[in-house]
Design a protein around this motif. Structure first.
Motif, PDB file in Angstrom:
ATOM      1  N   ASN A 144     -55.232  26.503 -37.199  1.00 33.19           N
ATOM      2  CA  ASN A 144     -54.056  27.003 -37.912  1.00 33.19           C
ATOM      3  C   ASN A 144     -53.354  28.135 -37.162  1.00 33.19           C
ATOM      4  O   ASN A 144     -52.120  28.181 -37.094  1.00 33.19           O
ATOM      5  CB  ASN A 144     -54.443  27.447 -39.312  1.00 33.19           C
ATOM      6  CG  ASN A 144     -54.831  26.285 -40.211  1.00 33.19           C
ATOM      7  OD1 ASN A 144     -54.465  25.137 -39.940  1.00 33.19           O
ATOM      8  ND2 ASN A 144     -55.580  26.563 -41.259  1.00 33.19           N
ATOM      9  N   ILE A 145     -54.138  29.045 -36.588  1.00 35.24           N
ATOM     10  CA  ILE A 145     -53.539  30.151 -35.839  1.00 35.24           C
ATOM     11  C   ILE A 145     -52.845  29.632 -34.583  1.00 35.24           C
ATOM     12  O   ILE A 145     -51.769  30.118 -34.190  1.00 35.24           O
ATOM     13  CB  ILE A 145     -54.592  31.211 -35.478  1.00 35.24           C
ATOM     14  CG1 ILE A 145     -55.126  31.884 -36.749  1.00 35.24           C
ATOM     15  CG2 ILE A 145     -54.011  32.253 -34.522  1.00 35.24           C
ATOM     16  CD1 ILE A 145     -54.102  32.640 -37.551  1.00 35.24           C
ATOM     17  N   GLN A 176     -51.400  26.723 -34.251  1.00 32.39           N
ATOM     18  CA  GLN A 176     -50.133  26.160 -34.710  1.00 32.39           C
ATOM     19  C   GLN A 176     -49.120  27.272 -34.994  1.00 32.39           C
ATOM     20  O   GLN A 176     -47.931  27.145 -34.652  1.00 32.39           O
ATOM     21  CB  GLN A 176     -50.347  25.316 -35.968  1.00 32.39           C
ATOM     22  CG  GLN A 176     -49.096  24.551 -36.399  1.00 32.39           C
ATOM     23  CD  GLN A 176     -49.352  23.685 -37.615  1.00 32.39           C
ATOM     24  OE1 GLN A 176     -50.116  24.052 -38.514  1.00 32.39           O
ATOM     25  NE2 GLN A 176     -48.722  22.530 -37.662  1.00 32.39           N
ATOM     26  N   GLU A 177     -49.581  28.362 -35.591  1.00 31.79           N
ATOM     27  CA  GLU A 177     -48.695  29.502 -35.829  1.00 31.79           C
ATOM     28  C   GLU A 177     -48.159  30.067 -34.515  1.00 31.79           C
ATOM     29  O   GLU A 177     -46.982  30.456 -34.441  1.00 31.79           O
ATOM     30  CB  GLU A 177     -49.438  30.596 -36.597  1.00 31.79           C
ATOM     31  CG  GLU A 177     -49.724  30.262 -38.045  1.00 31.79           C
ATOM     32  CD  GLU A 177     -50.550  31.334 -38.737  1.00 31.79           C
ATOM     33  OE1 GLU A 177     -50.725  32.429 -38.136  1.00 31.79           O
ATOM     34  OE2 GLU A 177     -51.025  31.087 -39.861  1.00 31.79           O
ATOM     35  N   CYS A 178     -48.999  30.116 -33.483  1.00 34.09           N
ATOM     36  CA  CYS A 178     -48.545  30.593 -32.171  1.00 34.09           C
ATOM     37  C   CYS A 178     -47.369  29.750 -31.677  1.00 34.09           C
ATOM     38  O   CYS A 178     -46.375  30.288 -31.182  1.00 34.09           O
ATOM     39  CB  CYS A 178     -49.689  30.517 -31.151  1.00 34.09           C
ATOM     40  SG  CYS A 178     -50.955  31.804 -31.310  1.00 34.09           S
ATOM     41  N   TYR A 195     -45.312  27.801 -33.528  1.00 33.19           N
ATOM     42  CA  TYR A 195     -44.147  27.966 -34.397  1.00 33.19           C
ATOM     43  C   TYR A 195     -43.432  29.292 -34.135  1.00 33.19           C
ATOM     44  O   TYR A 195     -42.197  29.349 -34.092  1.00 33.19           O
ATOM     45  CB  TYR A 195     -44.557  27.891 -35.863  1.00 33.19           C
ATOM     46  CG  TYR A 195     -44.879  26.520 -36.379  1.00 33.19           C
ATOM     47  CD1 TYR A 195     -44.302  25.383 -35.825  1.00 33.19           C
ATOM     48  CD2 TYR A 195     -45.759  26.343 -37.446  1.00 33.19           C
ATOM     49  CE1 TYR A 195     -44.592  24.110 -36.312  1.00 33.19           C
ATOM     50  CE2 TYR A 195     -46.051  25.077 -37.945  1.00 33.19           C
ATOM     51  CZ  TYR A 195     -45.468  23.964 -37.382  1.00 33.19           C
ATOM     52  OH  TYR A 195     -45.767  22.717 -37.869  1.00 33.19           O
ATOM     53  N   LYS A 196     -44.197  30.369 -33.978  1.00 29.28           N
ATOM     54  CA  LYS A 196     -43.585  31.669 -33.734  1.00 29.28           C
ATOM     55  C   LYS A 196     -42.799  31.672 -32.428  1.00 29.28           C
ATOM     56  O   LYS A 196     -41.713  32.278 -32.338  1.00 29.28           O
ATOM     57  CB  LYS A 196     -44.658  32.761 -33.720  1.00 29.28           C
ATOM     58  CG  LYS A 196     -45.183  33.126 -35.099  1.00 29.28           C
ATOM     59  CD  LYS A 196     -46.281  34.169 -35.013  1.00 29.28           C
ATOM     60  CE  LYS A 196     -46.759  34.567 -36.394  1.00 29.28           C
ATOM     61  NZ  LYS A 196     -45.726  35.295 -37.173  1.00 29.28           N
ATOM     62  N   HIS A 239     -49.821  36.954 -30.791  1.00 29.13           N
ATOM     63  CA  HIS A 239     -50.372  36.418 -32.046  1.00 29.13           C
ATOM     64  C   HIS A 239     -51.816  35.966 -31.856  1.00 29.13           C
ATOM     65  O   HIS A 239     -52.661  36.158 -32.749  1.00 29.13           O
ATOM     66  CB  HIS A 239     -49.507  35.270 -32.556  1.00 29.13           C
ATOM     67  CG  HIS A 239     -49.827  34.867 -33.966  1.00 29.13           C
ATOM     68  ND1 HIS A 239     -49.718  35.731 -35.027  1.00 29.13           N
ATOM     69  CD2 HIS A 239     -50.272  33.687 -34.486  1.00 29.13           C
ATOM     70  CE1 HIS A 239     -50.069  35.115 -36.147  1.00 29.13           C
ATOM     71  NE2 HIS A 239     -50.418  33.876 -35.842  1.00 29.13           N
ATOM     72  N   ASN A 277     -55.415  37.854 -33.528  1.00 38.75           N
ATOM     73  CA  ASN A 277     -56.419  37.113 -34.287  1.00 38.75           C
ATOM     74  C   ASN A 277     -57.722  36.921 -33.509  1.00 38.75           C
ATOM     75  O   ASN A 277     -58.551  36.084 -33.867  1.00 38.75           O
ATOM     76  CB  ASN A 277     -55.830  35.763 -34.707  1.00 38.75           C
ATOM     77  CG  ASN A 277     -54.812  35.909 -35.814  1.00 38.75           C
ATOM     78  OD1 ASN A 277     -55.167  36.029 -36.977  1.00 38.75           O
ATOM     79  ND2 ASN A 277     -53.526  35.923 -35.458  1.00 38.75           N
TER      80      ASN A 277
END
Length: 257
Positions: free
Chosen positions: A127-128, A130-132, A134-135, A156, A160
């Protein structure tokens, strides 16, 4: 270092190729279950790309790669070769990387899949990561630099307590799978190539649970973490528009992009 600026006609062809690549990842999801082999997944994707989409699996025989998809399992960082040697098991995490060529242009994208029930620490890494991605996508616009993209990802991941693979990154894309420039997933703001409208490239962070060190296996393709800890990756093909970005490989579940 250059990046080709695409014409409106070329961009439209890239939109089509991108949608087809995304469709492969949507199609294969129900098949990613305990007991299946990555070789079986590859054969399903190959048939779908060639017969259903009437397209070309661009990774097949690209510099000698033997599959139409890359299947990177658990501690495999990238370029995993599909195989019937081992079946997926409950708790695995798997990246499937698809490149589809249609009318001379390529869409390139990857997604992480959970096999059965995964441990919370594995789910969090996925999940993190994927956030990387997207950001990084969300800051794309004319005038920013490649270093800005890398910095967002690195920041990011580090926040984490994860590490970023340095040896591999995103890349320009169009009529060739790997065009200039290299797109690092780490870096300093306001450094590197300045983006212009019409540029197309991939953002595909590879984030490790342990340290950033990697090694290549004897097959000449498969990249794994040196410490054998998990790695995750997500990838999209992105277009720089006049006002921001367009994700050419967005799946239906990503209608917020």
């Amino acid at each position: 270092m250059i990046m080709l600026v695409k014409t409106p006609e070329e961009i439209q062809k890239m939109r089509i190729a991108g949608r087809l690549a995304a469709a492969v990842l949507e199609m294969i999801e129900p098949f990613v279950v305990p007991g299946v082999t990555t070789g079986e997944l590859e054969r399903i994707c190959r048939k779908y790309i060639i017969d259903d989409l009437q397209a070309i699996p661009a990774s097949l025989n690209h510099h000698g790669f033997p599959g139409c998809i890359c299947t990177s399992l658990n501690h495999v960082v990238c370029h995993g070769i599909p195989s019937d040697a081992k079946k997926l098991k409950d708790g695995d995490i798997l990246n499937i990387d698809v490149t589809v060529k249609k009318d001379g242009f390529i869409g390139d994208t990857s997604k992480m899949y959970f096999v059965g029930n995964v441990k919370p620490y594995a789910e969090r890494l996925v999940n993190i990561t994927q956030e990387c991605m997207y950001k990084a996508i969300q800051i794309v616009r004319p005038g920013i630099c490649l270093g800005d993209i890398g910095h967002v990802i690195q920041q990011h991941a580090a926040m984490n307590h994860y590490t970023v693979v340095r040896e591999f990154g995103g890349h320009g894309i169009g009529q060739e799978m790997w065009e200039e420039p290299h797109v690092p997933h780490f870096g300093k703001p306001n450094t590197g190539l300045v983006l212009q409208a019409g540029m197309t490239f991939t953002i595909e962070p590879m984030i490790n649970l342990g340290n950033k060190d990697i090694r290549q296996l004897a097959d000449g393709w498969t990249i794994v973490t040196k410490d054998h800890k998990l790695s995750a990756q997500w990838e999209h093909t992105v277009l720089v528009t006049e006002t921001g970005y367009e994700v050419l490989t967005a799946r239906r579940e990503e209608d917020f992009l």
